[in-house]
Design a protein around this motif. Structure first.
Motif, PDB file in Angstrom:
ATOM      1  N   PRO A 229      32.016 109.794  -4.260  1.00  0.00           N
ATOM      2  CA  PRO A 229      32.260 111.169  -3.833  1.00  0.00           C
ATOM      3  C   PRO A 229      33.557 111.233  -3.033  1.00  0.00           C
ATOM      4  CG  PRO A 229      30.654 110.158  -2.398  1.00  0.00           C
ATOM      5  CD  PRO A 229      30.926 109.156  -3.488  1.00  0.00           C
ATOM      6  N   PRO A 230      34.204 112.395  -2.955  1.00  0.00           N
ATOM      7  CA  PRO A 230      35.420 112.506  -2.137  1.00  0.00           C
ATOM      8  C   PRO A 230      35.164 112.039  -0.709  1.00  0.00           C
ATOM      9  CG  PRO A 230      35.145 114.479  -3.480  1.00  0.00           C
ATOM     10  CD  PRO A 230      33.894 113.667  -3.649  1.00  0.00           C
ATOM     11  N   GLY A 231      36.037 111.167  -0.219  1.00  0.00           N
ATOM     12  CA  GLY A 231      35.879 110.658   1.135  1.00  0.00           C
ATOM     13  C   GLY A 231      35.024 109.417   1.244  1.00  0.00           C
ATOM     14  N   PHE A 232      34.656 108.778   0.106  1.00  0.00           N
ATOM     15  CA  PHE A 232      33.790 107.608   0.195  1.00  0.00           C
ATOM     16  C   PHE A 232      34.498 106.420   0.838  1.00  0.00           C
ATOM     17  CE2 PHE A 232      36.062 106.584  -3.632  1.00  0.00           C
ATOM     18  CZ  PHE A 232      35.958 105.215  -3.821  1.00  0.00           C
ATOM     19  N   VAL A 233      35.831 106.398   0.800  1.00  0.00           N
ATOM     20  CA  VAL A 233      36.586 105.403   1.558  1.00  0.00           C
ATOM     21  C   VAL A 233      36.770 105.953   2.971  1.00  0.00           C
ATOM     22  CG1 VAL A 233      38.733 104.111   1.754  1.00  0.00           C
ATOM     23  CG2 VAL A 233      37.765 104.593  -0.509  1.00  0.00           C
ATOM     24  N   ARG A 234      36.337 105.193   3.963  1.00  0.00           N
ATOM     25  CA  ARG A 234      36.385 105.665   5.347  1.00  0.00           C
ATOM     26  C   ARG A 234      37.563 105.039   6.090  1.00  0.00           C
ATOM     27  NH1 ARG A 234      34.420 109.980   4.818  1.00  0.00           N
ATOM     28  NH2 ARG A 234      34.220 110.204   7.084  1.00  0.00           N
ATOM     29  N   ILE A 235      38.161 105.800   6.957  1.00  0.00           N
ATOM     30  CA  ILE A 235      39.302 105.350   7.748  1.00  0.00           C
ATOM     31  C   ILE A 235      38.786 104.913   9.116  1.00  0.00           C
ATOM     32  CG2 ILE A 235      41.515 106.012   8.753  1.00  0.00           C
ATOM     33  CD1 ILE A 235      41.768 108.070   6.475  1.00  0.00           C
ATOM     34  N   VAL A 236      38.778 103.602   9.338  1.00  0.00           N
ATOM     35  CA  VAL A 236      38.325 103.053  10.612  1.00  0.00           C
ATOM     36  C   VAL A 236      39.371 103.298  11.686  1.00  0.00           C
ATOM     37  CG1 VAL A 236      37.522 100.970  11.788  1.00  0.00           C
ATOM     38  CG2 VAL A 236      37.011 101.294   9.357  1.00  0.00           C
ATOM     39  N   SER A 237      40.636 103.098  11.318  1.00  0.00           N
ATOM     40  CA  SER A 237      41.771 103.329  12.203  1.00  0.00           C
ATOM     41  C   SER A 237      42.997 103.498  11.309  1.00  0.00           C
ATOM     42  CB  SER A 237      41.961 102.145  13.157  1.00  0.00           C
ATOM     43  OG  SER A 237      42.521 101.039  12.469  1.00  0.00           O
ATOM     44  N   PRO A 238      44.163 103.839  11.848  1.00  0.00           N
ATOM     45  CA  PRO A 238      45.354 103.972  10.999  1.00  0.00           C
ATOM     46  C   PRO A 238      45.751 102.687  10.273  1.00  0.00           C
ATOM     47  CG  PRO A 238      45.701 105.086  13.095  1.00  0.00           C
ATOM     48  CD  PRO A 238      44.417 104.318  13.220  1.00  0.00           C
ATOM     49  N   THR A 239      45.172 101.550  10.679  1.00  0.00           N
ATOM     50  CA  THR A 239      45.497 100.282  10.034  1.00  0.00           C
ATOM     51  C   THR A 239      44.302  99.638   9.337  1.00  0.00           C
ATOM     52  OG1 THR A 239      45.074  99.063  12.088  1.00  0.00           O
ATOM     53  CG2 THR A 239      47.343  99.812  11.691  1.00  0.00           C
ATOM     54  N   THR A 240      43.166 100.308   9.334  1.00  0.00           N
ATOM     55  CA  THR A 240      41.944  99.697   8.791  1.00  0.00           C
ATOM     56  C   THR A 240      41.157 100.703   7.958  1.00  0.00           C
ATOM     57  OG1 THR A 240      41.798  98.328  10.784  1.00  0.00           O
ATOM     58  CG2 THR A 240      39.871  98.391   9.355  1.00  0.00           C
ATOM     59  N   LEU A 241      40.732 100.272   6.763  1.00  0.00           N
ATOM     60  CA  LEU A 241      39.896 101.072   5.878  1.00  0.00           C
ATOM     61  C   LEU A 241      38.588 100.327   5.612  1.00  0.00           C
ATOM     62  CD1 LEU A 241      42.540 101.996   3.121  1.00  0.00           C
ATOM     63  CD2 LEU A 241      42.002 103.268   5.209  1.00  0.00           C
ATOM     64  N   ALA A 242      37.599 101.057   5.133  1.00  0.00           N
ATOM     65  CA  ALA A 242      36.345 100.432   4.713  1.00  0.00           C
ATOM     66  C   ALA A 242      35.744 101.258   3.599  1.00  0.00           C
ATOM     67  CB  ALA A 242      35.367 100.323   5.880  1.00  0.00           C
ATOM     68  N   TYR A 243      35.112 100.584   2.656  1.00  0.00           N
ATOM     69  CA  TYR A 243      34.399 101.312   1.606  1.00  0.00           C
ATOM     70  C   TYR A 243      33.141 100.548   1.224  1.00  0.00           C
ATOM     71  CZ  TYR A 243      36.050  98.029  -2.014  1.00  0.00           C
ATOM     72  OH  TYR A 243      36.280  96.908  -2.770  1.00  0.00           O
ATOM     73  N   PRO A 244      32.081 101.263   0.789  1.00  0.00           N
ATOM     74  CA  PRO A 244      30.847 100.607   0.366  1.00  0.00           C
ATOM     75  C   PRO A 244      30.956 100.136  -1.076  1.00  0.00           C
ATOM     76  CG  PRO A 244      30.583 102.980   0.236  1.00  0.00           C
ATOM     77  CD  PRO A 244      31.970 102.735   0.768  1.00  0.00           C
ATOM     78  N   GLU A 245      30.424  98.970  -1.359  1.00  0.00           N
ATOM     79  CA  GLU A 245      30.312  98.490  -2.738  1.00  0.00           C
ATOM     80  C   GLU A 245      28.968  98.969  -3.278  1.00  0.00           C
ATOM     81  OE1 GLU A 245      31.940  96.781  -5.054  1.00  0.00           O
ATOM     82  OE2 GLU A 245      33.809  96.395  -3.971  1.00  0.00           O
ATOM     83  N   TYR A 246      29.015  99.910  -4.224  1.00  0.00           N
ATOM     84  CA  TYR A 246      27.792 100.454  -4.791  1.00  0.00           C
ATOM     85  C   TYR A 246      27.162  99.479  -5.790  1.00  0.00           C
ATOM     86  CZ  TYR A 246      29.715 104.876  -3.026  1.00  0.00           C
ATOM     87  OH  TYR A 246      30.231 105.863  -2.238  1.00  0.00           O
TER      88      TYR A 246
END
Length: 618
Positions: A229-246
């Motif tokens: 879904p839109p926004g499934f990649v989350r921004i932890v900080s300006p230098t860090t991302l996180a996403y769930p592996e479905y």
């Protein structure tokens, strides 16, 4: 006769299989360009492509615009001719060095066996894709004149690339969101470049429903797609991302590579504008409690530390029109730091101390709305207006399945649901305000009043209260306290949509329904008049300070009779709630509890006023 020889698993893939306890399986990757993969190259309008730069960092890009730009040449070779951004595309720069001044062509020949490359031919409309990996043979970049009807010719940069395919594998359509692709000209402009996300990059990731990633080992590369879904990649900080592996095909080829080499290359396309975000960085694979601590509701996630990112305006040779999202997309899993309620529940609950709730009563109010009463052994402490989280996994989780077309949303479902507690407190210490402040004993029962909208609620509607259904109680939370305006201070108004009225039920005892200090504006579907009638019967006096907006048609005799009964108790209008219904009223505080669309609309009408709402989108 040609035949395909399967590839062995690499050490990283085997580590992932052991970590996640995957049963033994053969690697379905073919050590050649299969006929099926060759056919996919001919029909796919897009090609995600990855390679390594001079620092051995992976990058990913996205080329194409219409079928036929990339096609097999025979003997396992593939040729690609596409317009590209010769100045800022990191993959183009890594392959051929970028465009030269003056528009002269520049050719690069393979050295030392050829540069590692990987590709993903993908058709988002048919939801088909095929992965390939191999070596670059030769590449040429040059400026060409492109004809545009009604305009002067435009100069564009064209890449011609030949690759030798050494591996291929068809992928499932599971999380592919549909886009209709058409070619477009490039006018690339480097907006930002650095080690942290720019404002534009942050905005693009926040709305993206897919990205493409490249991973590598010493002698292999892999390019793949991730969607949601839109926004499934989350921004932890300006230098860090996180996403769930479905839940996927459980091959874990990308994550297997990351086990051996944590470097990753990502690209986020904006199909509407042609903008693109390129990222290279390093990853950490999180499993089990580590994953749920960062992204509650996930048992596998990837954390990405950005090393370099580039945001390029109109840097893609295509545009896309969004069509149908994947039916397998789960809801967005927000970070624990963003207030994900599952994070609070998992940190404060252990299976050994978890309570259970026994279904004791079911009352059908409309064809799609019902009230359920549960008892809790040992009692439950809560305040009026809070939600309760219930775990239905013991009843509904049937274990791993790759695809389940009859119920696609269930494959990434943890079967944890939160419902507003709609019952009043049985004991409130005698103060009568329903806030539970004076409560000395736990409540033995609670009620939820819900609409049938998915697997869990559908399951509840099928239950017989005499069957002894027990579900886990993970906890209660939230804060949505409703009050009347004080004497002489006007009124407070509660705006509800459908079952959004339920947080009010447990607090009616503490409201002034007689002296004009409170009013309810309630938008309800015509077929749900049974809920309205039941509410006014249970809470005498509420109808006198309510205005009900009935939408849709209630033509059946029974519903029409209910409608007439409601009109005898409340002000009823048979139309949608409109801006002027809200804006002509004066209120000290507005309470809004409705679906996301209605909530956004109503809060927009009330800009500048005091508005209280709880986000029930989880």
């Amino acid at each position: 006769m040609s035949f395909s020889i399967g590839m062995p698993w690499n050490e990283g893939e085997e580590k992932m299989h052991r970590l996640l306890r995957i049963p033994p399986q053969d690697n379905p990757t073919s050590a050649m360009l299969t006929p099926q993969a060759a056919f996919m190259f001919q029909r796919a309008p897009l090609l995600a492509f990855g390679t390594l730069d001079t620092q051995d960092r992976p990058w990913t890009t996205l080329w194409g615009g219409e079928p036929g730009f990339s096609e097999p040449l025979g003997g396992g070779f593939n040729g690609t001719r596409t317009l590209v951004d010769g100045k800022h595309d990191p993959v183009v720069q890594a392959l051929v060095g970028g465009s030269e001044k003056g528009g002269e062509s520049k050719t690069t020949q393979a050295k030392d066996g050829g540069k590692l490359v990987a590709g993903l031919a993908i058709d988002l409309m048919t939801r088909k894709r095929v992965k390939t990996a191999g070596r670059m043979v030769a590449g040429t970049i040059k400026d060409v004149e492109v004809e545009i009807e009604g305009e002067e010719n435009r100069k564009q940069t064209q890449l011609q690339l030949v690759t030798k395919i050494e591996q291929s594998l068809g992928n499932c359509p599971k999380y592919l969101n549909q886009y209709e692709i058409r070619p477009a000209l490039l006018d690339p402009e480097l907006v930002s470049q650095g080690s942290s996300l720019s404002e534009e990059g942050t905005a693009l990731i926040s709305k993206s429903d897919m990205f493409f990633l490249s991973t590598s080992t010493e002698d292999d590369m892999d390019v793949n797609h991730r969607g949601g879904p839109p926004g499934f990649v989350r921004i932890v900080s300006p230098t860090t991302l996180a996403y769930p592996e479905y839940s996927g095909n459980r091959l874990y080829q990308s994550l297997g590579n990351l086990m051996l080499n944590p470097k990753i290359g990502l690209t986020f396309p904006d199909y509407e504008t042609g903008d693109v975000l390129y990222i290279t960085g390093a990853t950490e694979i999180l499993a089990g409690t580590d994953a749920s601590a960062l992204l509650p509701g996930s048992n596998l996630a990837v954390r990405i530390e950005i090393e370099e990112c580039r945001y390029v305006k109109t840097g893609l040779p295509f545009r896309g029109t969004k069509k149908t999202p994947s039916p397998y997309n789960p809801l967005v899993r927000t970070l624990a730091t963003e207030g994900n309620i599952r994070g609070a529940l998992s940190s404060s609950n252990s299976p050994s101390t978890r309570q259970t709730a026994l279904l004791t009563k079911k009352e059908i109010l409309t064809p799609t709305i019902a009230r359920f009463t549960f008892s809790v052994d040992g009692g439950l402490t809560y305040r009026a207006g809070q939600w309760i989280a219930l775990d239905f996994s013991q009843e509904l989780d049937v274990g791993y399945e790759h695809m389940r077309d009859e119920d696609p949303g269930s494959l990434n479902d943890d079967f944890v649901r939160t419902f507003t507690i709609s019952s009043a407190l049985a004991r409130d210490g005698g103060d009568g305000d329903g806030d539970g402040e004076g409560d000395k004993e736990k409540e033995k029962e609670f009620e939820i009043t819900i609409r049938k909208v998915g697997a869990v609620t559908g399951f509840l509607f099928q239950q017989n209260e005499r069957a002894g259904l027990e579900v886990g109680v993970l906890g209660v939370g939230g804060e949505f306290k409703v009050e009347s305006a004080r004497d002489g201070e006007g009124k407070n108004v509660f705006v509800a949509g459908g079952v959004g009225v339920t947080p009010l039920f447990g607090q009616i005892g503490g409201l002034d329904l007689q002296n004009g200090g409170f009013m309810l504006l309630w938008a309800v579907r015509g077929e749900d008049v049974g809920l309205v009638l039941d509410t006014f019967k249970r809470y005498p006096g509420l109808g006198k300070c309510a205005k009900v907006f009935l939408t849709g048609r209630a033509v059946e005799v029974e519903l029409a009779t209910m409608r007439d009964e409601i009109k005898a108790q409340a002000d009823v209008v048979e139309r949608r709630m409109m801006k002027e219904d809200v804006q002509h009223m004066q209120a000290e505080t507005w309470y809004v509890c409705a679906g996301k669309g209605m909530r956004k609309e109503v809060t927009g009408w009330l800009e500048g006023q005091k508005v209280v709402f709880e986000d029930f989108d989880y």
